[in-house]
Design an enzyme around this catalytic site. Structure first.
Site, PDB file in Angstrom:
ATOM      1  CE  LYS A   1      -3.042  -2.856  -0.285  1.00 57.28           C
ATOM      2  NZ  LYS A   1      -4.257  -3.407   0.336  1.00 57.28           N
TER       3      LYS A   1
HETATM    4  C1  PLP Z   1      -5.351  -4.590   0.633  1.00 57.49           C
HETATM    5  C2  PLP Z   1      -6.633  -4.747   0.815  1.00 57.49           C
HETATM    6  C3  PLP Z   1      -7.465  -4.802   1.825  1.00 57.49           C
HETATM    7  C4  PLP Z   1      -6.954  -5.547   2.747  1.00 57.49           C
HETATM    8  O1  PLP Z   1      -5.869  -4.871   3.691  1.00 57.49           O
HETATM    9  P1  PLP Z   1      -5.198  -5.673   4.701  1.00 57.49           P
HETATM   10  O2  PLP Z   1      -4.607  -4.706   5.585  1.00 57.49           O
HETATM   11  O3  PLP Z   1      -4.017  -6.709   3.981  1.00 57.49           O
HETATM   12  O4  PLP Z   1      -6.050  -6.521   5.634  1.00 57.49           O
HETATM   13  C5  PLP Z   1      -8.821  -4.846   1.732  1.00 57.49           C
HETATM   14  N1  PLP Z   1      -9.447  -4.123   0.580  1.00 57.49           N
HETATM   15  C6  PLP Z   1      -8.571  -3.766  -0.498  1.00 57.49           C
HETATM   16  C7  PLP Z   1      -9.294  -3.257  -1.566  1.00 57.49           C
HETATM   17  C8  PLP Z   1      -7.271  -3.988  -0.441  1.00 57.49           C
HETATM   18  O5  PLP Z   1      -6.559  -3.755  -1.379  1.00 57.49           O
END
Ligand code: PLP
Length: 385
Positions: A185
């Protein structure tokens, strides 16, 4: 054309010596789990996004789990969400006993619209989970209007949207939103998430639920841990973020604008060079007022013209030392959901069309413009042969 010597990953976190030193300092401090660094991270996050209350968590998935719990979503309830999302959301809806209702997306932004959502509203609709995609915001105003008159809750999936703005306001400022700090992210804490809301009762409830359901008061938030007298007010989970990770989140949050600027420059370079490649179509950027955080650079492969499948295309790039990602395989095309939900093809046409064609090209702040040129030149090579 010669091949890149070094593998170019699709994503790589930007970690500095200062980040490492800050984590080291927490490790040496004697307090490594949830404490003052969490409180600081939450405060800085509120200041950055403009939200009223925030709770740091072990992941965005944990945040979604707690949100469904706090809203008492369960058997008989319907939750509207796109199938073009990360599967964790749908897993949690199903595990809660509720029914996921998939809404199609705009073909060129991969995002839900109020018009598409409206078709799926029923007397049992309790919650809508729009997904801000790739760094662009969903057109929230009409979605909020839909929900308001009907007493339907909204939780924005903001995993892609730190720094994203919609009509001049950061995502997180309005509605309940959940962010992710997974390593791919825009900022990372190793793993982690942030639950944000201006409903402070809800924020308090999430704060309880993330740690066994133990009661908290304002004092606890400013000290290391909770008072030993804290009582369980309702059964909860263990989704807290250790300070070792929270401090990395603080470090990264301070650089989020720089990260997003760099991502934007690289994305603009991609868009310019892609005009040379007929077989690839980038996503459209929304026409409404927004600021993009360029979490992902997604292209759609013309599988008819190129005579390559999505998988072949990604494999060819890998052979040439270029990594790619797939965001996402539609949830209703995952084995379990195909077998249990049996959604006939053609019901979610734009989701399916994209699911077979999308590919995320490398994009991260440590990349160079030469790397972008390498990717495009390699793609041109692959498509020629
Ligand atoms: C990465 C992601 C998540 C989940 O995030 P985590 O921190 O790994 O639980 C949820 N929704 C979207 C659209 C994502 O890209």
């Amino acid at each position: 054309m010669s091949m890149r010597k070094e593998f170019l990953p699709f994503s790589r976190p930007s970690i500095t010596e200062a980040d490492i030193a800050a984590v080291g300092e927490v490790l040496r401090s004697g307090w490594i789990t949830t404490g003052s660094k969490n409180a600081q991270f939450e405060e800085k996050f509120c200041k950055y996004t403009g939200c009223t209350g925030a709770v740091a968590l072990s992941s965005a998935t944990a945040g979604m789990h707690l949100a469904l719990k706090a809203l008492k979503i369960g058997k008989g309830d319907e939750v509207i969400t796109p199938s073009m999302t990360w599967v964790s959301t749908v897993n949690l809806i199903v595990l809660s006993g509720a029914t996921p209702v998939f809404v199609d997306i705009d073909r060129d932004t991969l995002m839900v619209t109020a018009d598409l959502i409206q078709e799926h509203l029923s007397a049992n609709t309790r919650l809508i989970i729009p997904v801000h995609f790739a760094g662009a915001p969903v057109d929230m105003a009409p979605v909020r209007k839909l929900a308001q008159g009907r007493n339907i809750a909204i939780i924005e999936d903001a995993a892609h949207a730190i720094g994203t703005e919609y009509h001049g306001e950061k995502i997180g400022k309005n509605d309940t939103s959940i962010f992710s700090f997974h390593p791919i992210k825009n900022i990372t804490s190793g793993e982690g998430g942030m639950f944000c809301s201006d409903d402070l009762d809800l924020v308090d409830q999430i704060r309880r639920l993330k740690f066994h359901g133990l009661g908290v008061d304002a004092f606890d938030r400013r000290t290391q841990g909770r008072s030993p007298q804290a009582q369980v007010l309702e059964p909860g989970f263990k989704y807290n973020l250790p300070d070792i990770l929270a401090v990395l989140g603080i470090q990264q949050l301070a650089r989020v604008e720089d990260f997003n600027d760099k991502r934007t420059q690289l994305a603009m370079h991609y868009r310019e060079r892609l005009t040379e490649v007929e077989e690839l179509r980038p996503l459209a950027v929304p026409a409404y007022s927004h600021k993009h955080s360029w979490h992902l650079f997604i292209v759609r492969l013309d599988i008819e013209k190129s005579k390559l499948s999505q998988n072949d295309f990604m494999e060819e790039l890998k052979k040439k030392n270029i990594g790619t990602g797939l965001h996402f395989r539609a949830v209703h095309r995952q084995k379990y959901y195909m077998e249990t939900m049996k959604i006939p093809s053609g019901i979610l046409p734009n989701t399916e069309w994209n699911s077979e064609r999308i590919c995320s090209l490398p994009l991260f702040p440590g990349m160079t413009h030469e790397d972008v040129d390498d990717v495009i030149d390699t793609i041109k090579d692959i498509l020629k042969s």
